[in-house]
Design a protein around this motif. Structure first.
Motif, PDB file in Angstrom:
ATOM      1  N   TYR A 492       0.763  -1.174  -0.078  1.00  0.00           N
ATOM      2  CA  TYR A 492      -0.140  -0.174  -0.068  1.00  0.00           C
ATOM      3  C   TYR A 492       0.904   1.457  -0.032  1.00  0.00           C
ATOM      4  O   TYR A 492       0.620   2.243  -0.769  1.00  0.00           O
ATOM      5  CB  TYR A 492      -0.997   0.046   1.164  1.00  0.00           C
ATOM      6  CG  TYR A 492      -1.697   1.320   1.221  1.00  0.00           C
ATOM      7  CD1 TYR A 492      -2.746   1.299   0.316  1.00  0.00           C
ATOM      8  CD2 TYR A 492      -1.472   2.477   1.933  1.00  0.00           C
ATOM      9  CE1 TYR A 492      -3.511   2.530   0.442  1.00  0.00           C
ATOM     10  CE2 TYR A 492      -2.082   3.339   2.068  1.00  0.00           C
ATOM     11  CZ  TYR A 492      -3.444   3.385   1.164  1.00  0.00           C
ATOM     12  OH  TYR A 492      -4.134   4.650   1.236  1.00  0.00           O
ATOM     13  N   PHE A 493       1.884   1.144   0.812  1.00  0.00           N
ATOM     14  CA  PHE A 493       2.607   2.397   0.982  1.00  0.00           C
ATOM     15  C   PHE A 493       3.467   2.589  -0.585  1.00  0.00           C
ATOM     16  O   PHE A 493       3.769   3.829  -0.792  1.00  0.00           O
ATOM     17  CB  PHE A 493       3.533   2.484   2.171  1.00  0.00           C
ATOM     18  CG  PHE A 493       2.858   2.833   3.462  1.00  0.00           C
ATOM     19  CD1 PHE A 493       2.293   4.021   3.768  1.00  0.00           C
ATOM     20  CD2 PHE A 493       2.755   1.793   4.300  1.00  0.00           C
ATOM     21  CE1 PHE A 493       1.928   4.506   4.891  1.00  0.00           C
ATOM     22  CE2 PHE A 493       2.115   2.320   5.560  1.00  0.00           C
ATOM     23  CZ  PHE A 493       1.707   3.581   5.714  1.00  0.00           C
ATOM     24  N   THR A 494       3.904   1.709  -0.937  1.00  0.00           N
ATOM     25  CA  THR A 494       4.432   1.739  -2.309  1.00  0.00           C
ATOM     26  C   THR A 494       3.501   2.063  -3.326  1.00  0.00           C
ATOM     27  O   THR A 494       3.900   3.012  -4.059  1.00  0.00           O
ATOM     28  CB  THR A 494       4.945   0.213  -2.988  1.00  0.00           C
ATOM     29  OG1 THR A 494       5.830  -0.310  -1.741  1.00  0.00           O
ATOM     30  CG2 THR A 494       5.892   0.387  -4.350  1.00  0.00           C
ATOM     31  N   ILE A 496       1.123   4.081  -2.766  1.00  0.00           N
ATOM     32  CA  ILE A 496       0.917   5.675  -2.431  1.00  0.00           C
ATOM     33  C   ILE A 496       1.989   6.193  -3.036  1.00  0.00           C
ATOM     34  O   ILE A 496       1.744   7.518  -3.716  1.00  0.00           O
ATOM     35  CB  ILE A 496       0.827   5.967  -0.716  1.00  0.00           C
ATOM     36  CG1 ILE A 496      -0.542   5.589  -0.429  1.00  0.00           C
ATOM     37  CG2 ILE A 496       0.987   7.482  -0.639  1.00  0.00           C
ATOM     38  CD1 ILE A 496      -1.904   6.105  -0.963  1.00  0.00           C
ATOM     39  N   GLY A 497       3.119   5.966  -2.841  1.00  0.00           N
ATOM     40  CA  GLY A 497       4.376   6.456  -3.279  1.00  0.00           C
ATOM     41  C   GLY A 497       4.311   6.665  -4.737  1.00  0.00           C
ATOM     42  O   GLY A 497       4.791   7.962  -5.311  1.00  0.00           O
ATOM     43  N   SER A 710      -7.991   7.465  -1.316  1.00  0.00           N
ATOM     44  CA  SER A 710      -6.819   6.575  -1.912  1.00  0.00           C
ATOM     45  C   SER A 710      -7.171   6.256  -3.237  1.00  0.00           C
ATOM     46  O   SER A 710      -6.272   6.188  -4.257  1.00  0.00           O
ATOM     47  CB  SER A 710      -6.526   5.265  -0.909  1.00  0.00           C
ATOM     48  OG  SER A 710      -5.670   4.580  -1.407  1.00  0.00           O
TER      49      SER A 710
END
Length: 835
Positions: A492-494, A496-497, A710
């Protein structure tokens, strides 16, 4: 008792749907016949489709109240065009014209290449068209200057004789035959090479213009059409020719609608096939193939009724609305799968009205949430300043609303009738009663064809679908392991980045060539224009509005200071002004008093009728005047040019206005970002409110809002990485993403908080078991609904497919991976039922 819940609205709605489900189960034929009659009646609105089509590009794809449109009105009223003194830089509209670009990899100014250009020029000027028994050639309808057709300056320079190219010393970009006869060649020839004395030696492209009078649309359209026919058959050996007319963009754009209509049949065939395959069972009683087909038919009724209703209400139909049926199909089938899934969890031993009551109690809230969010996302976007977006949102929103209506009436009735068949243990195809178990002595083939009606004896429900079993036994437990949760969070954080990075690369505004089909002749022209004529921009009009003491030297100097501010801008190259020409004329004359200034000005304008169009004199007072700024746009975006010119005008102490017909299109760049953010913010706030009202836990409703933000972030970022610009077309798809992101997350969140299990992992597994497969079905059905658009030759429809695919992929990822994992971190986020 209940704790930390907001089910005061949800409970009454549930009870209402229970009653509705029971009523539909008792009287199914009413809900079959009445919706059919309704859709047939509203479908009559398609009779008005042709007259309500509104595909005007300026009206639909530029801001309705764009600033340039108001500025155009001022320039049209203040500086009307002269019929006898045509000037390209002075026209207030796009004009009526044809343009040809000749290019060569060697030298377009060679004798052989110029011979070819002159030959085609002669051919264009010699053909004629017939209208009302009269014949008209170019010379009869051309825009003229002092009775002579406005000519192409580059051919004038060489005297329409290719051999003169060796004798003419032509400077670039400004070429002056005399002190008062200078022309700018920046938009006429390109890729120029000059010698040490500044004389042109070679060039790669030449552009010719043929402007027509604007007083007879029928005649000019006929001539331009004949020109296109002539040019489509022209053969050249020394040059490559591309062409464009003032009617080309609109003409080619209108072909886009026709290009997609043939895809409807293919889409519905694929949707029915997919639905049947998804609902197919080997049990001859539980098989729901017909029900799946009727679910697709229910969606078709919604499209027919919604479009017909709006056409009966005289709502304009824009090409963008033609893409909505593909989306509605996916939304309708998604709701169908949710209802079938709920039906399969009811007790088979109960009566049909009781099973319908239970089905509506379980499914209705879920599909009501998604319908409300979709409908409001579309209707709230109706305030958008782009007509194309307004039309799409109104047609799509109404279709979603009626899709919901037909699902809980017509499809619900079909579900009840199918339930009666299943209750009587009748075959899905023959409707003949079949045995529940294989009779002794019969073959396996008999079992496959003539036996059915089995169910789970422990739960009293239908046998669990293999995919639901997969979500319960495999995927759910796998997703709730600690290491898998950590991996999902990392993904998920990848995500978002990458999304944030993509958003930083986003470009704004529609590329007008994207409104044409891929195989259109104007694509070649746009490409040639972009390759060869990308350096010099338009001559922008700068008007001094209101009375001004031009005779006072101090005031003129202050005005000159303002003009110098424009010239200091990186993209402004030079200025052309009647006032500068008059000052040169006034050397040796007294122009320092009002009376003498006006006297000499009248004399000057009589000798320079072209410049007379730049000064508005009313009652012997100069009420307005204008000058021109030559722009260079190679390193500046349209948004930068428009905004910088307007800001520079605003800081001057005089009332100045800047305008060019292209600003009508460029206005989209100035508002598209702000409007998109505003639309998304308002829609997200409303979605959150609905979620808070209908999902019985406020914190879980916030997860729905989180999913919206998101998904939109991801869609925008990946959209930019796929080189899709933010324009009125992609804005539509961002509106879509609001609704779809709610769909996936709301289903899971609602089932999670409604679960009676105490363990968060158990509630997630249960939610995935109940809705994982219907969500997957809904996602795939939406993709099936739009997949044929990927084969479209229209950018509009291909973009729709690409972004919907992004929305569905990212929404599905949130619905069955991200949101379930994040919900497990909120152990308190569940519903405590009354005991």
């Amino acid at each position: 008792m209940t704790s930390c819940t907001t089910d005061c609205i949800e409970k009454p709605i549930r009870r209402c749907f229970e009653s509705l489900g029971k009523f539909v189960g008792l009287h199914p034929w009413w809900f079959v016949v009445l919706p059919l009659v309704m859709s047939a009646g509203l479908g009559g609105g398609f009779f008005f489709l042709n007259e309500l089509k509104s595909d005007d590009i300026v009206e639909q794809f530029t801001p309705k109240k764009g600033r340039a449109k108001m500025e155009r009105r001022f320039f049209q009223e203040t500086f009307p065009q002269s019929d006898s003194q045509f000037s390209v830089i002075r026209i207030n509209t796009d004009g009526v014209f044809a343009s040809l670009i000749f290019s060569s990899q060697s030298n377009i100014l060679s004798v052989t290449a110029l011979d070819e250009i002159i030959r085609i020029d002669v051919k264009i000027k010699r053909f004629s068209v017939s209208l009302d028994t009269n014949t008209f050639a170019f010379s009869d309808i051309c825009a003229d200057v002092n009775g002579t057709c406005n000519s192409n300056v580059i051919l004038d320079v060489f005297g329409y004789n290719a051999s003169n190219v060796s004798f003419v010393n032509m400077t670039y970009p400004k070429y002056c035959r005399s002190e008062f006869n200078c022309v700018h060649l920046g938009n006429v020839i390109s890729e120029v090479e000059v010698d040490q004395d500044g004389f042109v030696q070679s060039a790669k492209a030449v552009r010719l213009f043929y402007y027509l009078q604007e007083n007879n649309d029928t005649l000019t359209d006929a001539w331009l059409q004949k020109l296109m026919d002539v040019l489509s058959n022209v053969t050249t050996s020394q040059t490559e020719v591309s062409y464009f007319t003032s009617m080309s963009r609109q003409q080619e754009f209108e072909k886009s609608t026709r290009s997609v209509t043939q895809l409807f049949a293919v889409t519905y065939f694929l949707a029915i096939s997919f639905s049947i395959m998804s609902c197919l069972r080997f049990d001859n009683v539980r098989n729901k193939a017909w029900l799946a087909s009727l679910g697709v038919f229910s969606t078709a009724q919604a499209v027919l009724s919604s479009f017909g209703l709006l056409l009966l209400l005289n709502v304009p139909f824009v090409i963008t609305a033609a893409s909505s049926p593909f989306l509605i199909l996916g939304i309708g089938i998604d709701d169908m799968f949710i209802m079938i899934s709920s039906w399969q969890r009811t007790n088979i031993q109960d009566s049909v009205p009781k099973r319908m009551s239970d089905t509506y109690r379980e499914a209705a809230i879920s599909i009501t949430i998604t319908t409300l969010t979709d409908v409001l996302a579309f209707y709230l976007s109706f305030s958008n300043p782009f007509g194309s977006v307004q039309s799409f949102c109104l047609y799509a929103g109404t279709a979603v609303l009626l899709c919901y209506f037909y699902n809980i009436t017509f499809f619900g009735a079909c579900l009840a009738l199918n339930g009666r068949r299943e209750g009587a243990n009748k075959h899905w195809l023959t409707c003949m009663k079949v045995p529940e178990e294989m009779p002794p002595g019969e073959s396996k083939a008999y079992t496959l064809c003539c036996v059915g009606g089995s169910y789970n004896r422990n739960t009293g429900t239908e046998e669990e679908h293999p995919m639901a079993l997969f979500f319960r036994k495999c995927y759910g437990p796998f997703l709730t392991t600690s290491w898998c949760k950590a991996f999902v969070v990392l993904i998920y954080f990848t995500y978002i980045g990458v999304s944030v990075y993509g958003c930083l690369q986003l470009k704004e505004g529609i590329d007008l060539k994207n409104l044409a089909l891929d195989d259109s002749y104007i694509i070649q022209y746009y490409d040639a224009e972009s390759a060869y004529f990308h350096y010099y921009g338009p001559n922008v009009m700068l008007a001094i509005n209101g009375t001004f003491p031009y005779w006072e030297e101090s005031e003129r100097n202050q005005l000159e200071t303002c003009i110098k501010r424009f010239l200091e801008l990186d993209f402004v190259n030079s200025s052309t002004s009647w006032l500068h020409a008059f000052e040169r004329y006034g050397v040796g004359r007294n122009i320092s008093s009002e009376a003498s200034f006006k006297t000499h000005l009248h004399e000057f304008l009589e000798h320079n009728p072209m410049l007379k169009q730049d000064v508005n004199i009313t009652d012997n007072n100069i009420t307005a005047s204008r000058l021109f700024l030559q722009t260079i746009v190679q390193n500046a975006t349209e948004k930068t040019v428009v905004n910088s010119l307007r800001k520079t005008a605003e800081i001057c102490p005089y009332q100045l206005l800047v305008y060019h017909p292209a600003f009508i299109y460029h206005d989209q760049y100035t508002v598209i970002g702000q409007v998109t953010l505003q639309t998304i913010a308002v829609s997200t706030a409303v979605m959150l409110f609905i979620a808070l009202m209908l999902i019985p836990h406020p914190l879980c409703a916030l997860w729905v809002a989180f999913a919206i933000a998101s998904v939109i972030l991801g869609v925008t970022g990946f959209m930019a990485l796929l080189n899709i610009r933010l324009d009125s077309i992609s804005m539509i798809n961002l509106v879509i993403s609001i609704g779809f992101s709610v769909d996936f997350s709301a289903h899971i969140s609602y089932t999670f908080v409604s679960s009676t299990k105490s363990d968060v992992n158990g509630r997630i597994v249960e939610a995935l078991a109940h809705l994982g497969y219907p969500i997957l079905q809904g996602a795939l059905s939406t993709v099936v609904g739009v997949v044929v658009l990927s084969a479209s030759s229209s950018y509009i429809f291909r973009t729709l497919f690409t972004i919907v695919l992004l929305v569905i992929t990212l929404g599905l990822l949130h619905g069955i991976a991200f949101i379930p994992v994040f919900l497990t971190f909120c152990g308190f986020c569940h519903k405590i039922l009354k005991h």
